[in-house]
Motif scaffolding. Structure first.
Motif, PDB file in Angstrom:
ATOM      1  N   LYS A  25      -0.689 -25.356 -37.472  1.00 57.95           N
ATOM      2  CA  LYS A  25      -0.790 -25.488 -36.011  1.00 57.95           C
ATOM      3  C   LYS A  25      -2.088 -26.193 -35.621  1.00 57.95           C
ATOM      4  CE  LYS A  25      -0.716 -22.759 -31.780  1.00 57.95           C
ATOM      5  NZ  LYS A  25      -0.586 -21.395 -31.214  1.00 57.95           N
ATOM      6  N   VAL A  26      -3.190 -25.807 -36.226  1.00 58.84           N
ATOM      7  CA  VAL A  26      -4.481 -26.432 -35.942  1.00 58.84           C
ATOM      8  C   VAL A  26      -4.447 -27.914 -36.305  1.00 58.84           C
ATOM      9  CG1 VAL A  26      -6.914 -26.486 -36.620  1.00 58.84           C
ATOM     10  CG2 VAL A  26      -5.818 -24.302 -36.110  1.00 58.84           C
ATOM     11  N   GLN A  27      -3.856 -28.240 -37.444  1.00 63.76           N
ATOM     12  CA  GLN A  27      -3.763 -29.642 -37.866  1.00 63.76           C
ATOM     13  C   GLN A  27      -2.913 -30.443 -36.889  1.00 63.76           C
ATOM     14  OE1 GLN A  27      -2.221 -30.276 -41.804  1.00 63.76           O
ATOM     15  NE2 GLN A  27      -2.292 -32.487 -41.611  1.00 63.76           N
ATOM     16  N   GLN A  28      -1.788 -29.874 -36.459  1.00 62.59           N
ATOM     17  CA  GLN A  28      -0.915 -30.583 -35.525  1.00 62.59           C
ATOM     18  C   GLN A  28      -1.592 -30.786 -34.175  1.00 62.59           C
ATOM     19  OE1 GLN A  28       2.590 -28.114 -35.672  1.00 62.59           O
ATOM     20  NE2 GLN A  28       3.513 -29.322 -37.308  1.00 62.59           N
ATOM     21  N   LEU A  29      -2.358 -29.797 -33.718  1.00 65.72           N
ATOM     22  CA  LEU A  29      -3.086 -29.963 -32.459  1.00 65.72           C
ATOM     23  C   LEU A  29      -4.130 -31.060 -32.582  1.00 65.72           C
ATOM     24  CD1 LEU A  29      -3.448 -26.239 -31.338  1.00 65.72           C
ATOM     25  CD2 LEU A  29      -2.069 -28.019 -30.244  1.00 65.72           C
ATOM     26  N   GLY A  30      -4.815 -31.126 -33.714  1.00 66.32           N
ATOM     27  CA  GLY A  30      -5.780 -32.199 -33.939  1.00 66.32           C
ATOM     28  C   GLY A  30      -5.116 -33.563 -33.953  1.00 66.32           C
ATOM     29  N   GLU A  31      -3.961 -33.641 -34.601  1.00 69.29           N
ATOM     30  CA  GLU A  31      -3.224 -34.906 -34.624  1.00 69.29           C
ATOM     31  C   GLU A  31      -2.778 -35.310 -33.228  1.00 69.29           C
ATOM     32  OE1 GLU A  31      -0.106 -34.125 -37.431  1.00 69.29           O
ATOM     33  OE2 GLU A  31      -1.439 -34.335 -39.154  1.00 69.29           O
TER      34      GLU A  31
END
Length: 108
Positions: A25-31
């Motif tokens: 989730k954190v990675q997708q939000l950063g992307e």
């Protein structure tokens, strides 16, 4: 005779799965921040804009933002399908895309 359940192992597996989901989730939000061009904002500006968005209760504004977001993803998927080797290196796809979130005016 039944084999006893290893509750500790099951709990550890669930904790690992939860940690993995949180990291994804954190990675997708950063992307998402990068894809929208919001990475050009300072952390303070981005946090302030997100706070305003989260505090907004006006259903009309939220609906307009949702439509604009859906349009962003639809347009992005078409561009990706038509140009698979294109580098999406953080350049904003819509010049005014970040201003709506922080400016609070005109979305759609």
């Amino acid at each position: 005779m039944r084999k006893p359940r290893d509750y500790d192992a099951e709990l550890k597996a669930l904790e690992d799965k939860a940690r993995e989901l949180k990291m994804r989730k954190v990675q997708q939000l950063g992307e998402l921040v990068i894809a929208t061009g919001a990475d050009a904002l300072t952390a303070d500006e981005l946090a302030g804009a997100l706070i305003v968005l989260a505090e907004t209760t006006d259903a009309g504004k939220r609906e307009a933002w949702a439509k604009r977001g859906a349009g962003f993803f639809q347009g992005r998927s078409r561009r990706i399908a038509s140009a698979p080797d294109r580098d999406a290196g953080g350049t904003p796809t819509q010049p005014g895309g970040t201003q709506t979130a922080s400016g609070g005016t005109g979305a759609a």
